[in-house]
Design a protein around this motif. Structure first.
Motif, PDB file in Angstrom:
ATOM      1  N   GLY A 175      49.486  56.358  80.348  1.00  0.00           N
ATOM      2  CA  GLY A 175      49.576  55.915  81.729  1.00  0.00           C
ATOM      3  C   GLY A 175      50.722  56.548  82.497  1.00  0.00           C
ATOM      4  N   GLU A 176      51.678  57.169  81.784  1.00  0.00           N
ATOM      5  CA  GLU A 176      52.825  57.740  82.460  1.00  0.00           C
ATOM      6  C   GLU A 176      52.537  59.091  83.083  1.00  0.00           C
ATOM      7  OE1 GLU A 176      55.908  58.069  79.628  1.00  0.00           O
ATOM      8  OE2 GLU A 176      56.218  55.910  79.465  1.00  0.00           O
ATOM      9  N   ALA A 177      51.390  59.694  82.787  1.00  0.00           N
ATOM     10  CA  ALA A 177      51.121  61.050  83.238  1.00  0.00           C
ATOM     11  C   ALA A 177      51.077  61.122  84.764  1.00  0.00           C
ATOM     12  CB  ALA A 177      49.803  61.538  82.670  1.00  0.00           C
ATOM     13  N   VAL A 178      51.650  62.169  85.310  1.00  0.00           N
ATOM     14  CA  VAL A 178      51.723  62.350  86.754  1.00  0.00           C
ATOM     15  C   VAL A 178      51.045  63.667  87.109  1.00  0.00           C
ATOM     16  CG1 VAL A 178      53.273  62.634  88.714  1.00  0.00           C
ATOM     17  CG2 VAL A 178      53.903  61.092  86.859  1.00  0.00           C
ATOM     18  N   LEU A 179      50.183  63.631  88.123  1.00  0.00           N
ATOM     19  CA  LEU A 179      49.518  64.857  88.567  1.00  0.00           C
ATOM     20  C   LEU A 179      50.310  65.477  89.700  1.00  0.00           C
ATOM     21  CD1 LEU A 179      45.769  63.800  88.765  1.00  0.00           C
ATOM     22  CD2 LEU A 179      47.108  64.485  86.786  1.00  0.00           C
ATOM     23  N   ARG A 180      50.452  66.809  89.672  1.00  0.00           N
ATOM     24  CA  ARG A 180      51.195  67.475  90.735  1.00  0.00           C
ATOM     25  C   ARG A 180      50.533  68.763  91.136  1.00  0.00           C
ATOM     26  NH1 ARG A 180      56.682  66.277  87.927  1.00  0.00           N
ATOM     27  NH2 ARG A 180      57.152  64.268  88.831  1.00  0.00           N
ATOM     28  N   ILE A 220      44.153  73.592  84.750  1.00  0.00           N
ATOM     29  CA  ILE A 220      44.935  72.363  84.587  1.00  0.00           C
ATOM     30  C   ILE A 220      46.073  72.684  83.635  1.00  0.00           C
ATOM     31  CG2 ILE A 220      44.962  69.981  83.754  1.00  0.00           C
ATOM     32  CD1 ILE A 220      41.958  69.840  84.457  1.00  0.00           C
ATOM     33  N   GLU A 221      47.297  72.458  84.083  1.00  0.00           N
ATOM     34  CA  GLU A 221      48.478  72.763  83.277  1.00  0.00           C
ATOM     35  C   GLU A 221      49.058  71.470  82.719  1.00  0.00           C
ATOM     36  OE1 GLU A 221      50.205  75.340  82.292  1.00  0.00           O
ATOM     37  OE2 GLU A 221      48.983  76.907  83.220  1.00  0.00           O
ATOM     38  N   GLY A 222      49.306  71.422  81.432  1.00  0.00           N
ATOM     39  CA  GLY A 222      49.938  70.250  80.828  1.00  0.00           C
ATOM     40  C   GLY A 222      51.331  70.579  80.328  1.00  0.00           C
ATOM     41  N   GLY A 273      46.781  82.472  93.201  1.00  0.00           N
ATOM     42  CA  GLY A 273      45.842  82.084  94.250  1.00  0.00           C
ATOM     43  C   GLY A 273      44.617  81.341  93.748  1.00  0.00           C
ATOM     44  N   VAL A 274      44.714  80.725  92.555  1.00  0.00           N
ATOM     45  CA  VAL A 274      43.592  79.918  92.074  1.00  0.00           C
ATOM     46  C   VAL A 274      43.997  78.437  92.102  1.00  0.00           C
ATOM     47  CG1 VAL A 274      42.599  81.724  90.624  1.00  0.00           C
ATOM     48  CG2 VAL A 274      44.277  80.147  89.649  1.00  0.00           C
ATOM     49  N   PRO A 275      43.018  77.526  92.246  1.00  0.00           N
ATOM     50  CA  PRO A 275      43.336  76.094  92.265  1.00  0.00           C
ATOM     51  C   PRO A 275      43.962  75.659  90.939  1.00  0.00           C
ATOM     52  CG  PRO A 275      41.026  76.488  92.847  1.00  0.00           C
ATOM     53  CD  PRO A 275      41.571  77.771  92.361  1.00  0.00           C
ATOM     54  N   VAL A 276      45.039  74.896  91.018  1.00  0.00           N
ATOM     55  CA  VAL A 276      45.705  74.457  89.790  1.00  0.00           C
ATOM     56  C   VAL A 276      46.301  73.071  90.000  1.00  0.00           C
ATOM     57  CG1 VAL A 276      47.805  75.712  90.472  1.00  0.00           C
ATOM     58  CG2 VAL A 276      47.519  75.014  88.088  1.00  0.00           C
ATOM     59  N   ILE A 277      46.246  72.264  88.949  1.00  0.00           N
ATOM     60  CA  ILE A 277      46.883  70.938  88.937  1.00  0.00           C
ATOM     61  C   ILE A 277      47.797  70.882  87.723  1.00  0.00           C
ATOM     62  CG2 ILE A 277      46.497  68.483  88.479  1.00  0.00           C
ATOM     63  CD1 ILE A 277      45.563  68.915  91.164  1.00  0.00           C
ATOM     64  N   GLN A 278      49.004  70.384  87.958  1.00  0.00           N
ATOM     65  CA  GLN A 278      49.920  70.172  86.838  1.00  0.00           C
ATOM     66  C   GLN A 278      49.820  68.718  86.403  1.00  0.00           C
ATOM     67  OE1 GLN A 278      52.629  72.566  85.696  1.00  0.00           O
ATOM     68  NE2 GLN A 278      52.534  71.165  83.953  1.00  0.00           N
ATOM     69  N   VAL A 279      49.630  68.487  85.120  1.00  0.00           N
ATOM     70  CA  VAL A 279      49.720  67.132  84.577  1.00  0.00           C
ATOM     71  C   VAL A 279      51.046  67.039  83.835  1.00  0.00           C
ATOM     72  CG1 VAL A 279      48.707  65.406  83.038  1.00  0.00           C
ATOM     73  CG2 VAL A 279      47.215  66.978  84.265  1.00  0.00           C
ATOM     74  N   ASN A 280      51.923  66.171  84.315  1.00  0.00           N
ATOM     75  CA  ASN A 280      53.171  65.933  83.581  1.00  0.00           C
ATOM     76  C   ASN A 280      52.993  64.695  82.725  1.00  0.00           C
ATOM     77  OD1 ASN A 280      55.246  67.143  86.268  1.00  0.00           O
ATOM     78  ND2 ASN A 280      54.745  68.142  84.347  1.00  0.00           N
TER      79      ASN A 280
END
Lengths: 112, 279
Positions: free
Chosen positions: B11-16, B125-127, B142-149
Protein backbone atom coordinates in the motif's frame (compact mmCIF):
# COMPACT_ATOMS: atom_id res chain seq x y z
CA UNK A 1 7.27 -9.49 5.14
CA UNK A 2 4.70 -8.83 2.43
CA UNK A 3 4.16 -12.58 2.31
CA UNK A 4 3.43 -12.61 6.04
CA UNK A 5 1.02 -9.70 5.54
CA UNK A 6 -0.75 -11.60 2.76
CA UNK A 7 -1.28 -14.51 5.11
CA UNK A 8 -2.65 -12.27 7.86
CA UNK A 9 -5.01 -10.55 5.38
CA UNK A 10 -6.32 -13.85 4.07
CA UNK A 11 -6.86 -15.54 7.43
CA UNK A 12 -8.42 -12.46 8.96
CA UNK A 13 -10.90 -12.15 6.13
CA UNK A 14 -11.86 -15.79 6.50
CA UNK A 15 -12.08 -15.56 10.30
CA UNK A 16 -14.36 -12.52 10.13
CA UNK A 17 -16.67 -14.33 7.74
CA UNK A 18 -16.86 -17.15 10.25
CA UNK A 19 -17.55 -14.73 13.09
CA UNK A 20 -14.39 -15.53 15.01
CA UNK A 21 -13.20 -13.63 18.05
CA UNK A 22 -9.63 -14.57 17.39
CA UNK A 23 -7.49 -17.03 15.49
CA UNK A 24 -5.59 -19.50 17.64
CA UNK A 25 -3.80 -21.55 15.00
CA UNK A 26 -2.81 -21.28 11.33
CA UNK A 27 -1.66 -24.29 9.34
CA UNK A 28 0.54 -23.57 6.32
CA UNK A 29 1.95 -25.90 3.69
CA UNK A 30 5.27 -24.83 2.19
CA UNK A 31 6.86 -26.83 -0.61
CA UNK A 32 10.63 -27.18 -0.55
CA UNK A 33 10.83 -25.32 -3.87
CA UNK A 34 8.40 -22.54 -3.05
CA UNK A 35 11.20 -20.11 -2.30
CA UNK A 36 9.97 -19.55 1.24
CA UNK A 37 12.11 -19.81 4.35
CA UNK A 38 9.85 -21.09 7.14
CA UNK A 39 12.18 -19.63 9.77
CA UNK A 40 11.97 -16.13 8.26
CA UNK A 41 8.23 -16.44 8.00
CA UNK A 42 7.97 -17.35 11.68
CA UNK A 43 10.15 -14.38 12.50
CA UNK A 44 8.06 -11.90 10.52
CA UNK A 45 4.65 -13.24 11.44
CA UNK A 46 4.19 -11.67 14.90
CA UNK A 47 4.97 -8.21 13.51
CA UNK A 48 2.59 -8.73 10.60
CA UNK A 49 -0.18 -10.06 12.86
CA UNK A 50 0.01 -7.42 15.58
CA UNK A 51 -3.33 -5.76 16.22
CA UNK A 52 -5.23 -8.34 14.14
CA UNK A 53 -7.35 -11.37 14.94
CA UNK A 54 -4.27 -13.48 14.26
CA UNK A 55 -2.15 -11.69 16.85
CA UNK A 56 -1.75 -14.67 19.14
CA UNK A 57 -2.06 -17.42 16.57
CA UNK A 58 0.35 -20.32 16.53
CA UNK A 59 1.89 -20.81 13.11
CA UNK A 60 2.23 -24.47 12.14
CA UNK A 61 4.28 -24.97 8.99
CA UNK A 62 4.28 -28.29 7.19
CA UNK A 63 7.18 -28.57 4.75
CA UNK A 64 6.54 -30.75 1.72
CA UNK A 65 9.28 -32.35 -0.28
CA UNK A 66 9.60 -31.49 -3.96
CA UNK A 67 9.49 -34.10 -6.70
CA UNK A 68 11.35 -34.12 -9.99
CA UNK A 69 10.44 -36.12 -13.05
CA UNK A 70 13.02 -37.30 -15.58
CA UNK A 71 12.13 -36.47 -19.18
CA UNK A 72 14.31 -39.31 -20.47
CA UNK A 73 13.52 -42.34 -18.30
CA UNK A 74 10.32 -41.16 -16.65
CA UNK A 75 11.31 -41.89 -13.07
CA UNK A 76 10.14 -39.64 -10.24
CA UNK A 77 12.27 -38.78 -7.21
CA UNK A 78 12.67 -36.13 -4.47
CA UNK A 79 14.68 -33.03 -5.37
CA UNK A 80 15.86 -30.01 -3.44
CA UNK A 81 17.15 -27.82 -6.25
CA UNK A 82 16.44 -27.07 -9.91
CA UNK A 83 19.82 -28.39 -10.91
CA UNK A 84 19.48 -32.14 -10.50
CA UNK A 85 20.62 -35.31 -12.16
CA UNK A 86 18.27 -38.25 -12.54
CA UNK A 87 19.49 -40.88 -10.03
CA UNK A 88 18.53 -43.68 -12.45
CA UNK A 89 19.78 -42.58 -15.87
CA UNK A 90 21.97 -39.54 -15.01
CA UNK A 91 19.98 -37.30 -17.35
CA UNK A 92 19.90 -33.58 -16.56
CA UNK A 93 16.52 -33.21 -18.24
CA UNK A 94 14.67 -33.16 -14.96
CA UNK A 95 11.49 -31.16 -14.49
CA UNK A 96 10.32 -30.17 -11.04
CA UNK A 97 6.72 -31.40 -10.88
CA UNK A 98 5.74 -30.57 -7.31
CA UNK A 99 7.03 -28.73 -4.29
CA UNK A 100 6.22 -25.14 -5.19
CA UNK A 101 3.00 -25.07 -3.19
CA UNK A 102 2.52 -22.35 -0.62
CA UNK A 103 -0.90 -22.74 0.96
CA UNK A 104 -2.92 -21.70 3.95
CA UNK A 105 -4.25 -25.13 4.81
CA UNK A 106 -6.57 -24.25 7.68
CA UNK A 107 -7.20 -21.89 10.55
CA UNK A 108 -8.55 -22.63 14.00
CA UNK A 109 -10.80 -19.95 15.42
CA UNK A 110 -12.12 -19.21 18.89
CA UNK A 111 -15.60 -17.78 19.12
CA UNK A 112 -15.15 -15.84 22.38
CA UNK B 1 11.46 -14.92 0.22
CA UNK B 2 10.27 -11.48 0.97
CA UNK B 3 9.92 -12.13 4.61
CA UNK B 4 13.69 -12.27 4.89
CA UNK B 5 14.17 -8.64 3.94
CA UNK B 6 11.71 -6.68 6.05
CA UNK B 7 10.09 -4.91 3.12
CA UNK B 8 6.85 -3.08 3.77
CA UNK B 9 3.26 -3.56 2.64
CA UNK B 10 2.36 -2.82 -0.96
CA UNK B 11 0.00 0.00 0.00
CA UNK B 12 2.96 2.34 0.38
CA UNK B 13 3.75 2.41 -3.34
CA UNK B 14 3.56 5.85 -4.93
CA UNK B 15 3.08 6.52 -8.64
CA UNK B 16 4.99 9.40 -10.20
CA UNK B 17 5.44 11.04 -13.56
CA UNK B 18 9.02 11.96 -14.55
CA UNK B 19 10.28 14.96 -12.59
CA UNK B 20 7.52 14.84 -10.03
CA UNK B 21 8.87 15.31 -6.55
CA UNK B 22 7.61 13.67 -3.42
CA UNK B 23 4.51 15.85 -3.12
CA UNK B 24 2.27 14.21 -5.71
CA UNK B 25 0.61 11.63 -3.56
CA UNK B 26 -2.23 9.80 -5.25
CA UNK B 27 -5.10 8.68 -3.17
CA UNK B 28 -4.21 5.12 -2.40
CA UNK B 29 -6.43 2.58 -4.09
CA UNK B 30 -5.21 -0.16 -1.87
CA UNK B 31 -7.27 -2.82 -3.48
CA UNK B 32 -8.33 -3.03 -7.05
CA UNK B 33 -12.05 -2.96 -6.63
CA UNK B 34 -14.43 -3.55 -3.81
CA UNK B 35 -11.72 -4.91 -1.54
CA UNK B 36 -13.18 -4.19 1.84
CA UNK B 37 -10.31 -5.03 4.12
CA UNK B 38 -7.70 -2.46 4.97
CA UNK B 39 -4.05 -2.70 5.85
CA UNK B 40 -3.96 -1.39 9.35
CA UNK B 41 -0.91 -3.34 10.32
CA UNK B 42 2.60 -3.22 9.09
CA UNK B 43 3.60 0.24 10.15
CA UNK B 44 5.00 -1.17 13.34
CA UNK B 45 8.41 -2.59 12.74
CA UNK B 46 9.97 -1.80 16.03
CA UNK B 47 10.96 -5.40 16.27
CA UNK B 48 8.34 -7.04 18.46
CA UNK B 49 9.07 -10.38 16.94
CA UNK B 50 10.34 -12.08 20.02
CA UNK B 51 7.44 -14.34 20.93
CA UNK B 52 8.07 -17.03 18.40
CA UNK B 53 6.64 -19.82 20.45
CA UNK B 54 3.21 -19.30 21.91
CA UNK B 55 2.12 -21.57 24.69
CA UNK B 56 -1.59 -21.34 24.53
CA UNK B 57 -3.71 -22.59 27.31
CA UNK B 58 -6.88 -23.48 25.51
CA UNK B 59 -8.68 -23.79 28.79
CA UNK B 60 -10.44 -26.90 27.70
CA UNK B 61 -12.38 -25.11 24.95
CA UNK B 62 -11.63 -26.49 21.55
CA UNK B 63 -11.49 -23.94 18.78
CA UNK B 64 -13.18 -24.54 15.46
CA UNK B 65 -10.89 -25.61 12.64
CA UNK B 66 -11.76 -24.27 9.20
CA UNK B 67 -10.16 -25.62 6.03
CA UNK B 68 -8.92 -22.99 3.59
CA UNK B 69 -6.52 -24.63 1.11
CA UNK B 70 -5.82 -21.18 -0.26
CA UNK B 71 -2.68 -20.08 -2.08
CA UNK B 72 -0.91 -17.41 -0.05
CA UNK B 73 -0.18 -15.42 -3.19
CA UNK B 74 -3.74 -15.83 -4.49
CA UNK B 75 -4.65 -12.13 -4.42
CA UNK B 76 -1.53 -11.24 -6.38
CA UNK B 77 -1.97 -14.10 -8.82
CA UNK B 78 -5.63 -13.30 -9.50
CA UNK B 79 -4.83 -9.67 -10.17
CA UNK B 80 -1.86 -10.64 -12.34
CA UNK B 81 -4.19 -12.74 -14.47
CA UNK B 82 -6.56 -9.79 -14.79
CA UNK B 83 -3.64 -7.64 -15.94
CA UNK B 84 -2.66 -10.39 -18.38
CA UNK B 85 -6.17 -10.52 -19.82
CA UNK B 86 -6.18 -6.75 -20.31
CA UNK B 87 -2.79 -6.88 -22.05
CA UNK B 88 -3.90 -9.72 -24.31
CA UNK B 89 -7.12 -7.96 -25.26
CA UNK B 90 -5.11 -4.89 -26.23
CA UNK B 91 -2.62 -6.98 -28.20
CA UNK B 92 0.22 -5.75 -26.05
CA UNK B 93 3.53 -7.48 -25.39
CA UNK B 94 4.57 -6.96 -21.78
CA UNK B 95 8.10 -7.63 -20.58
CA UNK B 96 9.18 -7.74 -16.93
CA UNK B 97 12.89 -6.77 -16.67
CA UNK B 98 14.63 -8.15 -13.61
CA UNK B 99 18.19 -8.00 -12.30
CA UNK B 100 20.43 -7.01 -9.43
CA UNK B 101 20.83 -3.24 -9.00
CA UNK B 102 23.30 -1.87 -11.55
CA UNK B 103 23.23 -4.62 -14.18
CA UNK B 104 22.07 -2.16 -16.82
CA UNK B 105 18.30 -2.58 -17.11
CA UNK B 106 17.63 1.11 -17.68
CA UNK B 107 20.56 1.46 -20.10
CA UNK B 108 19.28 -1.55 -22.02
CA UNK B 109 15.86 0.10 -22.29
CA UNK B 110 17.52 3.34 -23.45
CA UNK B 111 18.99 1.38 -26.38
CA UNK B 112 16.00 -0.89 -26.99
CA UNK B 113 13.27 1.75 -27.09
CA UNK B 114 14.71 4.02 -29.83
CA UNK B 115 15.29 0.95 -32.01
CA UNK B 116 11.68 -0.23 -31.68
CA UNK B 117 9.56 2.88 -31.38
CA UNK B 118 9.15 3.16 -35.16
CA UNK B 119 7.89 -0.42 -35.22
CA UNK B 120 5.57 -0.30 -32.23
CA UNK B 121 4.38 2.19 -29.56
CA UNK B 122 6.39 1.72 -26.37
CA UNK B 123 5.48 2.56 -22.77
CA UNK B 124 7.46 1.94 -19.58
CA UNK B 125 6.75 1.33 -15.90
CA UNK B 126 9.79 1.94 -13.71
CA UNK B 127 10.05 0.36 -10.27
CA UNK B 128 12.42 1.68 -7.61
CA UNK B 129 12.22 2.21 -3.89
CA UNK B 130 12.75 5.96 -4.28
CA UNK B 131 13.37 8.75 -6.85
CA UNK B 132 12.11 9.31 -10.39
CA UNK B 133 15.66 9.13 -11.80
CA UNK B 134 14.96 6.16 -14.06
CA UNK B 135 11.60 7.55 -15.21
CA UNK B 136 13.37 10.83 -16.02
CA UNK B 137 15.90 8.94 -18.18
CA UNK B 138 13.17 7.04 -20.02
CA UNK B 139 10.95 10.14 -20.22
CA UNK B 140 13.81 11.92 -22.02
CA UNK B 141 13.31 9.43 -24.88
CA UNK B 142 9.81 10.83 -25.34
CA UNK B 143 7.84 7.69 -24.46
CA UNK B 144 5.08 7.48 -21.80
CA UNK B 145 6.50 6.37 -18.46
CA UNK B 146 5.28 5.97 -14.88
CA UNK B 147 7.54 5.57 -11.90
CA UNK B 148 6.33 3.30 -9.11
CA UNK B 149 8.13 4.04 -5.86
CA UNK B 150 7.73 1.02 -3.64
CA UNK B 151 8.95 2.78 -0.50
CA UNK B 152 10.34 0.03 1.69
CA UNK B 153 9.03 -2.69 -0.67
CA UNK B 154 11.61 -4.74 -2.54
CA UNK B 155 9.54 -5.80 -5.58
CA UNK B 156 6.67 -4.74 -7.81
CA UNK B 157 3.38 -6.60 -7.43
CA UNK B 158 0.33 -7.04 -9.63
CA UNK B 159 -1.65 -4.32 -7.82
CA UNK B 160 1.06 -1.72 -8.45
CA UNK B 161 1.04 -2.63 -12.13
CA UNK B 162 -2.76 -2.52 -12.23
CA UNK B 163 -2.73 1.02 -10.81
CA UNK B 164 0.18 2.16 -12.97
CA UNK B 165 -1.44 0.86 -16.17
CA UNK B 166 -4.66 2.77 -15.42
CA UNK B 167 -2.59 5.92 -15.11
CA UNK B 168 -0.39 5.16 -18.11
CA UNK B 169 -3.19 4.18 -20.54
CA UNK B 170 -0.87 2.30 -22.92
CA UNK B 171 -1.81 2.14 -26.62
CA UNK B 172 -3.25 -0.93 -28.34
CA UNK B 173 -0.61 -3.12 -30.03
CA UNK B 174 2.10 -1.57 -27.88
CA UNK B 175 5.16 -2.89 -26.10
CA UNK B 176 5.10 -2.32 -22.33
CA UNK B 177 8.43 -2.64 -20.54
CA UNK B 178 8.27 -3.03 -16.76
CA UNK B 179 11.56 -2.44 -15.01
CA UNK B 180 11.32 -4.18 -11.67
CA UNK B 181 13.12 -3.15 -8.48
CA UNK B 182 16.76 -4.27 -8.62
CA UNK B 183 16.63 -7.55 -6.69
CA UNK B 184 17.14 -11.17 -7.76
CA UNK B 185 15.07 -12.67 -4.96
CA UNK B 186 11.52 -11.46 -4.23
CA UNK B 187 10.48 -10.24 -7.70
CA UNK B 188 10.72 -13.87 -8.90
CA UNK B 189 7.67 -14.76 -6.78
CA UNK B 190 5.35 -12.00 -7.89
CA UNK B 191 3.59 -12.45 -11.22
CA UNK B 192 2.68 -9.07 -12.70
CA UNK B 193 0.75 -10.37 -15.71
CA UNK B 194 3.71 -10.06 -18.07
CA UNK B 195 4.24 -12.27 -21.12
CA UNK B 196 7.96 -12.72 -20.54
CA UNK B 197 10.43 -12.31 -17.72
CA UNK B 198 13.75 -10.90 -18.94
CA UNK B 199 16.67 -11.26 -16.52
CA UNK B 200 19.70 -9.03 -17.04
CA UNK B 201 23.05 -10.03 -15.56
CA UNK B 202 26.37 -8.25 -16.06
CA UNK B 203 29.89 -9.66 -16.29
CA UNK B 204 30.97 -7.79 -13.15
CA UNK B 205 28.68 -9.98 -11.04
CA UNK B 206 29.98 -13.57 -11.10
CA UNK B 207 29.15 -16.39 -13.50
CA UNK B 208 27.60 -18.56 -10.77
CA UNK B 209 24.76 -16.11 -10.19
CA UNK B 210 22.15 -18.37 -11.84
CA UNK B 211 23.02 -21.07 -9.29
CA UNK B 212 22.95 -18.64 -6.37
CA UNK B 213 19.55 -17.26 -7.36
CA UNK B 214 17.97 -20.31 -9.03
CA UNK B 215 14.34 -19.24 -8.50
CA UNK B 216 14.84 -16.13 -10.59
CA UNK B 217 16.63 -17.92 -13.42
CA UNK B 218 14.15 -20.78 -13.30
CA UNK B 219 11.29 -18.31 -13.78
CA UNK B 220 13.06 -16.33 -16.54
CA UNK B 221 12.19 -16.67 -20.23
CA UNK B 222 15.08 -14.57 -21.48
CA UNK B 223 18.53 -13.91 -20.02
CA UNK B 224 20.68 -11.02 -21.27
CA UNK B 225 24.34 -10.95 -20.31
CA UNK B 226 25.39 -7.27 -20.35
CA UNK B 227 28.70 -5.36 -20.22
CA UNK B 228 30.51 -7.93 -22.39
CA UNK B 229 32.97 -5.15 -23.34
CA UNK B 230 34.43 -5.66 -19.84
CA UNK B 231 35.04 -9.41 -20.29
CA UNK B 232 38.81 -9.00 -20.86
CA UNK B 233 39.16 -7.31 -17.46
CA UNK B 234 37.11 -9.55 -15.19
CA UNK B 235 37.14 -13.15 -13.98
CA UNK B 236 33.93 -14.14 -15.73
CA UNK B 237 33.21 -16.90 -18.21
CA UNK B 238 30.22 -16.13 -20.43
CA UNK B 239 30.06 -19.81 -21.38
CA UNK B 240 29.97 -20.98 -17.75
CA UNK B 241 27.31 -18.41 -16.93
CA UNK B 242 25.21 -19.56 -19.88
CA UNK B 243 25.55 -23.20 -18.84
CA UNK B 244 24.56 -22.36 -15.27
CA UNK B 245 21.53 -20.41 -16.47
CA UNK B 246 20.47 -23.30 -18.73
CA UNK B 247 20.80 -25.76 -15.86
CA UNK B 248 18.17 -24.00 -13.74
CA UNK B 249 16.03 -22.76 -16.65
CA UNK B 250 16.22 -25.40 -19.38
CA UNK B 251 14.64 -23.36 -22.17
CA UNK B 252 15.93 -19.85 -21.47
CA UNK B 253 16.67 -17.56 -24.46
CA UNK B 254 20.26 -16.33 -24.09
CA UNK B 255 21.79 -13.09 -25.40
CA UNK B 256 25.23 -11.53 -24.89
CA UNK B 257 25.36 -7.77 -25.32
CA UNK B 258 27.30 -4.67 -24.49
CA UNK B 259 24.78 -1.89 -24.11
CA UNK B 260 27.71 0.53 -24.06
CA UNK B 261 29.32 -0.47 -27.39
CA UNK B 262 26.13 -1.82 -28.98
CA UNK B 263 27.73 -5.23 -29.50
CA UNK B 264 25.15 -8.04 -29.70
CA UNK B 265 22.16 -5.72 -29.42
CA UNK B 266 21.01 -6.54 -32.97
CA UNK B 267 20.37 -10.19 -32.06
CA UNK B 268 18.28 -9.16 -29.05
CA UNK B 269 16.35 -6.56 -31.05
CA UNK B 270 15.73 -8.95 -33.95
CA UNK B 271 14.45 -11.59 -31.57
CA UNK B 272 12.19 -9.06 -29.86
CA UNK B 273 10.79 -7.84 -33.19
CA UNK B 274 9.98 -11.42 -34.16
CA UNK B 275 8.32 -11.90 -30.80
CA UNK B 276 6.29 -8.70 -31.32
CA UNK B 277 4.94 -10.05 -34.61
CA UNK B 278 3.74 -13.19 -32.83
CA UNK B 279 1.90 -11.43 -30.02
Amino acid sequence: MSVALSIVDAVEEKARLEGAGRISEIELVVGRMAGIQPESLKFCFPAAARGTLAEDAVLLIEEREALGSCADCGSTFPVSFYLVECPRCRSLGVRVVSGDEFLIQSITIEEE
Amino acid sequence: MCDTCGCGPEGEAVLRRPGEGSGHNHEHHHHAEGGGHQHLHGENGDGHAHHEVHHHAHEGRAGRKIGMEQDVLRENNLLAERNRGYFEAKHMLVLNFLSSPGSGKTSLLEKTIPALRDVVPVAVIEGDQQTTNDADRIGALGVPVIQVNTGTGCHLDALMINRAVKELEPADNSLLCIENVGNLVCPAMFDLGEALKVVVISVTEGDDKPLKYPYMFHEADVCILNKTDLLPYVEFSAETCRENAMRVGHDIEWFEVSVKTGDGLDQWLDWLKTRLERR
